[in-house]
Write a protein that holds these residues in place. Structure first.
Motif, PDB file in Angstrom:
ATOM      1  N   VAL A 136       3.817   1.881  -8.401  1.00 50.20           N
ATOM      2  CA  VAL A 136       3.654   0.289  -7.644  1.00 50.20           C
ATOM      3  C   VAL A 136       4.436  -0.427  -6.938  1.00 50.20           C
ATOM      4  CG1 VAL A 136       2.969  -1.300  -9.308  1.00 50.20           C
ATOM      5  CG2 VAL A 136       2.692   0.212  -9.999  1.00 50.20           C
ATOM      6  N   THR A 137       5.246   0.494  -6.387  1.00 43.31           N
ATOM      7  CA  THR A 137       6.463   0.016  -5.620  1.00 43.31           C
ATOM      8  C   THR A 137       6.850   0.715  -4.792  1.00 43.31           C
ATOM      9  OG1 THR A 137       8.061   0.643  -6.987  1.00 43.31           O
ATOM     10  CG2 THR A 137       7.244  -1.642  -8.106  1.00 43.31           C
ATOM     11  N   PRO A 138       6.931   0.535  -3.956  1.00 45.28           N
ATOM     12  CA  PRO A 138       7.688   1.190  -2.856  1.00 45.28           C
ATOM     13  C   PRO A 138       8.737   2.441  -3.043  1.00 45.28           C
ATOM     14  CG  PRO A 138       7.892  -0.515  -1.866  1.00 45.28           C
ATOM     15  CD  PRO A 138       7.439  -0.950  -3.294  1.00 45.28           C
ATOM     16  N   GLU A 139       9.846   1.782  -4.245  1.00 42.40           N
ATOM     17  CA  GLU A 139      11.056   2.549  -5.041  1.00 42.40           C
ATOM     18  C   GLU A 139       9.612   4.002  -6.222  1.00 42.40           C
ATOM     19  OE1 GLU A 139      10.242  -0.050  -5.175  1.00 42.40           O
ATOM     20  OE2 GLU A 139      12.559  -1.125  -3.581  1.00 42.40           O
ATOM     21  N   ASP A 140       9.076   3.733  -6.679  1.00 41.32           N
ATOM     22  CA  ASP A 140       7.945   4.931  -6.913  1.00 41.32           C
ATOM     23  C   ASP A 140       7.905   5.581  -6.513  1.00 41.32           C
ATOM     24  OD1 ASP A 140       8.698   2.962  -9.597  1.00 41.32           O
ATOM     25  OD2 ASP A 140       6.274   1.972  -9.003  1.00 41.32           O
ATOM     26  N   CYS A 141       7.095   6.200  -4.967  1.00 35.20           N
ATOM     27  CA  CYS A 141       7.806   7.025  -4.133  1.00 35.20           C
ATOM     28  C   CYS A 141       8.118   7.549  -4.323  1.00 35.20           C
ATOM     29  CB  CYS A 141       6.615   6.478  -2.963  1.00 35.20           C
ATOM     30  SG  CYS A 141       5.648   5.328  -2.656  1.00 35.20           S
ATOM     31  N   ALA A 142       9.801   7.385  -4.186  1.00 28.76           N
ATOM     32  CA  ALA A 142      10.947   8.534  -4.371  1.00 28.76           C
ATOM     33  C   ALA A 142      11.060   9.467  -5.306  1.00 28.76           C
ATOM     34  CB  ALA A 142      12.385   7.895  -4.491  1.00 28.76           C
ATOM     35  N   ARG A 143       9.877   9.131  -6.360  1.00 27.26           N
ATOM     36  CA  ARG A 143       9.521  10.927  -7.320  1.00 27.26           C
ATOM     37  C   ARG A 143       8.282  11.520  -6.747  1.00 27.26           C
ATOM     38  NH1 ARG A 143       5.056   9.289 -10.564  1.00 27.26           N
ATOM     39  NH2 ARG A 143       4.274   7.434 -10.830  1.00 27.26           N
ATOM     40  N   LEU A 144       7.468  11.642  -5.392  1.00 27.29           N
ATOM     41  CA  LEU A 144       6.747  11.994  -4.869  1.00 27.29           C
ATOM     42  C   LEU A 144       6.620  12.739  -4.139  1.00 27.29           C
ATOM     43  CD1 LEU A 144       3.936   9.468  -5.999  1.00 27.29           C
ATOM     44  CD2 LEU A 144       4.818  10.658  -7.770  1.00 27.29           C
ATOM     45  N   PRO A 145       6.451  14.050  -4.020  1.00 31.54           N
ATOM     46  CA  PRO A 145       6.834  14.498  -3.081  1.00 31.54           C
ATOM     47  C   PRO A 145       5.782  14.570  -1.834  1.00 31.54           C
ATOM     48  CG  PRO A 145       5.091  15.765  -4.013  1.00 31.54           C
ATOM     49  CD  PRO A 145       6.143  14.922  -5.274  1.00 31.54           C
ATOM     50  N   PHE A 146       6.883  14.270  -0.291  1.00 31.94           N
ATOM     51  CA  PHE A 146       6.030  14.037   0.355  1.00 31.94           C
ATOM     52  C   PHE A 146       5.476  15.077   1.497  1.00 31.94           C
ATOM     53  CE2 PHE A 146       6.457  11.964   4.719  1.00 31.94           C
ATOM     54  CZ  PHE A 146       5.669  10.694   4.720  1.00 31.94           C
ATOM     55  N   ILE A 147       4.831  14.880   2.289  1.00 31.18           N
ATOM     56  CA  ILE A 147       4.349  15.947   2.868  1.00 31.18           C
ATOM     57  C   ILE A 147       4.523  15.279   4.572  1.00 31.18           C
ATOM     58  CG2 ILE A 147       2.319  17.166   4.376  1.00 31.18           C
ATOM     59  CD1 ILE A 147       0.682  17.074   1.311  1.00 31.18           C
ATOM     60  N   LYS A 178      12.152   6.635   9.353  1.00 30.78           N
ATOM     61  CA  LYS A 178      12.969   5.043   9.999  1.00 30.78           C
ATOM     62  C   LYS A 178      11.827   4.239   8.840  1.00 30.78           C
ATOM     63  CE  LYS A 178      15.285   2.919  13.247  1.00 30.78           C
ATOM     64  NZ  LYS A 178      15.220   2.675  14.589  1.00 30.78           N
ATOM     65  N   GLU A 179      10.663   4.336   9.557  1.00 31.51           N
ATOM     66  CA  GLU A 179       9.664   3.270   9.362  1.00 31.51           C
ATOM     67  C   GLU A 179       9.552   3.442   7.673  1.00 31.51           C
ATOM     68  OE1 GLU A 179       7.379   1.164  11.094  1.00 31.51           O
ATOM     69  OE2 GLU A 179       7.762   1.791  13.033  1.00 31.51           O
ATOM     70  N   LEU A 180       9.381   4.192   6.981  1.00 30.40           N
ATOM     71  CA  LEU A 180       9.264   3.965   5.649  1.00 30.40           C
ATOM     72  C   LEU A 180      10.492   3.710   5.187  1.00 30.40           C
ATOM     73  CD1 LEU A 180       7.227   7.487   4.873  1.00 30.40           C
ATOM     74  CD2 LEU A 180       5.680   5.752   5.548  1.00 30.40           C
ATOM     75  N   ASN A 181      11.616   3.886   5.287  1.00 30.56           N
ATOM     76  CA  ASN A 181      12.468   2.585   4.788  1.00 30.56           C
ATOM     77  C   ASN A 181      12.634   1.157   4.973  1.00 30.56           C
ATOM     78  OD1 ASN A 181      15.630   6.032   5.788  1.00 30.56           O
ATOM     79  ND2 ASN A 181      13.902   5.801   4.193  1.00 30.56           N
ATOM     80  N   ALA A 182      11.967   1.068   6.316  1.00 28.28           N
ATOM     81  CA  ALA A 182      12.011  -0.090   6.312  1.00 28.28           C
ATOM     82  C   ALA A 182      11.278  -0.684   5.247  1.00 28.28           C
ATOM     83  CB  ALA A 182      11.231  -0.157   7.787  1.00 28.28           C
TER      84      ALA A 182
END
Length: 297
Positions: free
Chosen positions: A181-192, A202-206
């Motif tokens: 729901v929030t950008p912070e929620d993405c931290a728990r998901l595996p990223f490809i 850097k773009e995603l952190n921004a």
């Protein structure tokens, strides 16, 4: 020397530039034994040894080094003649080679190719799916779709509307792990991601997504393979929005997030741009890419 076979010279030059017989054979679309025979024939014609094998590598001899400089000049002259001749062609038929990254070749170009087939049935489109920047000057392609502006003055570059990049995941994957729901929620998901993802991170952190390089679960240099991993439910990742259209079983993550933008350039050689068939394909590509990349809403 006056009666040399230019095909033998091309084989020699391709081997010098590509660094191996196998790579040179692929470049010239020959078998490796055929290429080897052509180089051996050139050595017989000239009466000199051009290459020495050092372990698994080929190294130019001193005589080969001297010859290579002259053959490069000859090759450049031949390229200029070929470009000029192609540029003057008035036929709206023949082969047009388009190079673009693999995911565009697979997901975007097919529908454009259908339109081109209806407009100019005499044109044969050859797609070179490559993440590398092919050299239009060497006629490896007639038209390139690139995400960086070329610097060579001999090239014509027309900027299309920027591509928009979003985050996506398979519906079945999100059903299993939950939808962020929030950008912070993405931290728990595996990223490809990609082997070198510093700018992407850097773009995603921004945008508030706390992603670090050591958190990338899957990495591949191929955008098309990464897209397949996303569709197969390995995790979430980025994709061009125009490549996602009409893809079933995939959802946007954080759809209200500001998209990442990537410039898109359509490029052709100046002399090729005077060819009717190249111009027709070039303009059709521009129109279609512009239509697809218009901002929504």
């Amino acid at each position: 020397m006056a009666d040399f076979d230019w095909n033998h010279m091309r084989a020699f030059l391709a081997t010098v530039e590509r660094g191996s017989l196998s790579a040179a054979a692929r470049r010239l679309r020959l078998t490796q034994p055929t290429l080897s025979r052509q180089i051996a024939a050139l050595e017989d014609e000239l009466g000199i040894l051009l290459f020495e094998r050092v372990g698994k590598r080929l190294e130019l001899t001193e005589a080969g080094e001297r010859l290579a400089g002259h053959v490069r000049e000859m090759g450049a002259a031949a390229d200029r003649v070929g470009l000029a001749a192609s540029g003057q062609s008035s036929e709206v038929e023949g082969v047009v080679r388009i190079t673009t990254i693999d995911v565009f070749a697979a997901c975007v170009l097919p529908s454009i190719m259908q339109r081109l087939a209806a407009v100019a049935p005499g044109i044969v489109l050859e797609v070179i799916a490559s993440n590398a920047i092919d050299d239009l000057m060497r006629r490896e392609a007639d038209i390139a779709i690139r995400h960086i502006q070329p610097s060579q003055p001999e090239l014509i570059a027309r900027r299309c509307p920027d591509s928009q990049i979003g985050l996506y995941a398979a519906t079945r994957f999100l059903d299993a792990v939950g939808r962020p729901v929030t950008p912070e929620d993405c931290a728990r998901l595996p990223f490809i991601g990609f082997p070198e993802s510093e700018l992407l991170i850097k773009e995603l952190n921004a945008r508030g997504i706390p992603l670090r390089d050591d958190a990338l679960r899957w990495r591949c240099a191929s955008s098309l393979i990464n897209w397949q991993l996303i569709r197969d439910g390995f995790g979430y990742g980025i994709m061009f929005r125009e490549a996602v259209k009409d893809t079933a079983g995939v959802e946007a993550i954080l759809p209200d997030m500001a998209p990442i933008t990537a410039p898109m350039w359509l490029v052709a050689h100046r002399e090729l741009y005077t060819s009717r068939r190249i111009r027709l394909v070039f303009d059709a590509l521009y129109d279609e890419l512009s239509r697809r990349n218009l901002p929504s809403g």
